[in-house]
Design an enzyme around this catalytic site. Sequence first.
Site, PDB file in Angstrom:
ATOM      1  N   ASP A  69      -7.851  -2.553  -1.099  1.00  0.00           N
ATOM      2  CA  ASP A  69      -6.532  -2.082  -1.570  1.00  0.00           C
ATOM      3  C   ASP A  69      -5.679  -2.373  -0.235  1.00  0.00           C
ATOM      4  O   ASP A  69      -5.852  -1.980   0.960  1.00  0.00           O
ATOM      5  CB  ASP A  69      -6.617  -0.747  -1.899  1.00  0.00           C
ATOM      6  CG  ASP A  69      -5.264  -0.269  -2.319  1.00  0.00           C
ATOM      7  OD1 ASP A  69      -4.827  -0.970  -3.404  1.00  0.00           O
ATOM      8  OD2 ASP A  69      -4.476   0.377  -1.777  1.00  0.00           O
TER       9      ASP A  69
HETATM   10  C1  LIG Z   1       1.208  -8.757   2.271  1.00  0.00           C
HETATM   11  C2  LIG Z   1       0.604  -9.461   1.306  1.00  0.00           C
HETATM   12  C3  LIG Z   1      -0.267  -8.997   0.153  1.00  0.00           C
HETATM   13  N1  LIG Z   1      -0.651  -9.903  -0.748  1.00  0.00           N
HETATM   14  C4  LIG Z   1      -1.353  -9.343  -1.911  1.00  0.00           C
HETATM   15  C5  LIG Z   1      -2.857  -9.128  -1.767  1.00  0.00           C
HETATM   16  C6  LIG Z   1      -3.234  -8.263  -3.085  1.00  0.00           C
HETATM   17  O1  LIG Z   1      -3.587  -9.226  -4.147  1.00  0.00           O
HETATM   18  C7  LIG Z   1      -1.878  -7.519  -3.275  1.00  0.00           C
HETATM   19  C8  LIG Z   1      -1.826  -5.936  -3.224  1.00  0.00           C
HETATM   20  O2  LIG Z   1      -2.229  -5.515  -4.170  1.00  0.00           O
HETATM   21  P1  LIG Z   1      -3.531  -4.836  -4.276  1.00  0.00           P
HETATM   22  O3  LIG Z   1      -3.281  -3.481  -5.260  1.00  0.00           O
HETATM   23  O4  LIG Z   1      -4.263  -4.469  -3.123  1.00  0.00           O
HETATM   24  O5  LIG Z   1      -4.502  -5.674  -4.902  1.00  0.00           O
HETATM   25  P2  LIG Z   1      -4.300  -6.297  -6.504  1.00  0.00           P
HETATM   26  O6  LIG Z   1      -3.787  -5.459  -7.484  1.00  0.00           O
HETATM   27  O7  LIG Z   1      -3.687  -7.607  -6.373  1.00  0.00           O
HETATM   28  O8  LIG Z   1      -6.042  -6.714  -7.055  1.00  0.00           O
HETATM   29  P3  LIG Z   1      -7.237  -5.429  -7.213  1.00  0.00           P
HETATM   30  O9  LIG Z   1      -6.665  -4.079  -7.191  1.00  0.00           O
HETATM   31  O10 LIG Z   1      -7.834  -6.014  -8.618  1.00  0.00           O
HETATM   32  O11 LIG Z   1      -7.982  -5.800  -6.348  1.00  0.00           O
HETATM   33  O12 LIG Z   1      -0.857  -8.118  -2.469  1.00  0.00           O
HETATM   34  C9  LIG Z   1      -0.771 -11.245  -0.422  1.00  0.00           C
HETATM   35  O13 LIG Z   1      -1.257 -11.852  -1.104  1.00  0.00           O
HETATM   36  N2  LIG Z   1      -0.031 -11.949   0.631  1.00  0.00           N
HETATM   37  C10 LIG Z   1       0.622 -10.755   1.515  1.00  0.00           C
HETATM   38  O14 LIG Z   1       1.248 -11.562   2.467  1.00  0.00           O
END
Ligand SMILES: Cc1cn([C@H]2C[C@H](O)[C@@H](COP(=O)(O)OP(=O)(O)OP(=O)(O)O)O2)c(=O)[nH]c1=O
Length: 189
Positions: A69
């Site tokens: 997360d």
């Molecule tokens: C800060 C940052 C976040 N992110 C993304 C990563 C995560 O996918 C998202 C944060 O949300 P999360 O809630 O961690 O993950 P998700 O909902 O995408 O997937 P799941 O819960 O099913 O595992 O933000 C990037 O891709 N690049 C970045 O620079």
Amino acid sequence: MTIILASASPRRRDLLTQVGCDFVVMTSGVVEDNAQAVPPHELAVLQAKEKALDVFSKVQAHDVVIGADTIVVLDGQVYGKPVDKNDARRMLTSLAGKEHQVITGIAVVTAKEIWNDFVVTNVKIGDIKAEEIEAYLTTGEPMDKAGAYAIQGMGALFVESINGCYANVVGLPLNKLSELLKKAGVKLL
Ligand SMILES: Cc1cn([C@H]2C[C@H](O)[C@@H](COP(=O)(O)OP(=O)(O)OP(=O)(O)O)O2)c(=O)[nH]c1=O
């Protein structure tokens, strides 16, 4: 034994593929709640565990499940994924010109034990003009990213510097994951 990534995030899939891991994806039914009254790093770990445990309850006992997360923290305030364009605009406006933390909680679940930890990366966003935020919003990229930017995408244009693990910002701290997987008896190399 099958390694299962409990995630709908394409970024996490890409990162795990990058390190040659043989795995399958199963998405959890966990609904995130970033408003819970716990410190940010605990929140990230709690939600990583929830995702991994939810999926673990649906697989074979000898399988290994990975959950993660990612949250963005600015001055103690937690930013998850923006709910809409206005929310994304608000996040990007407040991140501009400041340093924030990206925290990823990570959990590795086996029948024997739950290994969990978190990684913090400091990210400095440079000055951003309002018109640049508007242009970035039209790309759609901010919408499914914590803090409304993607360091691996056009959001890199806003990132002045980072201190810490890059993969952690993208959503899966690979070095920490490797450490937890080793504890669970899984070697990637
Ligand atoms: C800060 C940052 C976040 N992110 C993304 C990563 C995560 O996918 C998202 C944060 O949300 P999360 O809630 O961690 O993950 P998700 O909902 O995408 O997937 P799941 O819960 O099913 O595992 O933000 C990037 O891709 N690049 C970045 O620079």
